[in-house]
Design an enzyme around this catalytic site. Structure first.
Site, PDB file in Angstrom:
ATOM      1  CD  GLN A  78      -3.065   1.009   2.119  1.00  0.00           C
ATOM      2  OE1 GLN A  78      -3.184   0.043   2.839  1.00  0.00           O
ATOM      3  NE2 GLN A  78      -3.885   2.025   2.167  1.00  0.00           N
ATOM      4  CG  PHE A  79       1.262   3.825  -3.604  1.00  0.00           C
ATOM      5  CD1 PHE A  79       1.184   5.198  -3.744  1.00  0.00           C
ATOM      6  CD2 PHE A  79       0.296   3.037  -4.224  1.00  0.00           C
ATOM      7  CE1 PHE A  79       0.171   5.784  -4.494  1.00  0.00           C
ATOM      8  CE2 PHE A  79      -0.713   3.608  -4.965  1.00  0.00           C
ATOM      9  CZ  PHE A  79      -0.781   4.985  -5.097  1.00  0.00           C
ATOM     10  CB  THR A  80      -2.121   5.283  -0.063  1.00  0.00           C
ATOM     11  OG1 THR A  80      -2.595   4.134   0.640  1.00  0.00           O
ATOM     12  CG2 THR A  80      -2.525   5.214  -1.533  1.00  0.00           C
TER      13      THR A  80
END
Length: 148
Positions: A78-80
């Protein structure tokens, strides 16, 4: 590197309406990777995560680890987790790791976890995923390599 660890009674991840990963009791782990992260960073966070004693013992104390309860892990990239919201209302993701490097580290984390935990399921790196979970407690811990 950031791990958002949620103690769950069950969790699953779906891609294109197909369940690709599903666990019972254990950890749902959202993984954020930055460009400065390394295998050594991953090793440190994995060790800490595996050793966390956040499951209740017979006396109701959080004293048991994942292995003590035969828990499973569901790992989701999850890059967010590296969203920067300092300026304006649209998050910037420039602190997130470049896809090739981040995917390689994500795969490394998966392989390391599989050596420690009998059941490890995963999401699909870069895919549009739907994640479902029943957070047990709720109990959520954030491990950040900046603080470990």
């Amino acid at each position: 590197m950031k791990f958002v660890i949620q103690r769950v009674t069950e969790a699953s991840v779906t891609v294109e309406e197909k369940i690709i990963g599903k666990i019972k009791k254990g950890f749902l782990v959202l993984i954020g990777i930055s460009d400065s992260d390394t295998k050594e960073t991953a090793d440190r966070l994995i060790r800490k995560m595996i050793g966390l004693r956040i499951f209740e013992d017979a006396n109701g104390k959080t004293n048991l680890s994942l292995s003590d309860v035969n828990g499973n892990i569901l790992l989701i990239s999850q890059f967010t987790l590296y969203a920067n919201c300092k300026k304006g209302n649209r998050p910037s993701f420039i602190e997130a790791g470049k896809p090739d490097m981040a995917n390689a580290l994500y795969e490394y984390i998966i392989e390391k976890c599989k050596k420690e935990v009998p059941i490890v399921h995963t999401g699909s790196f870069g895919a549009e995923m739907k994640v479902s979970l029943v957070n047990d407690g709720p109990f959520t811990i954030i491990l950040d390599s900046e603080n470990i």
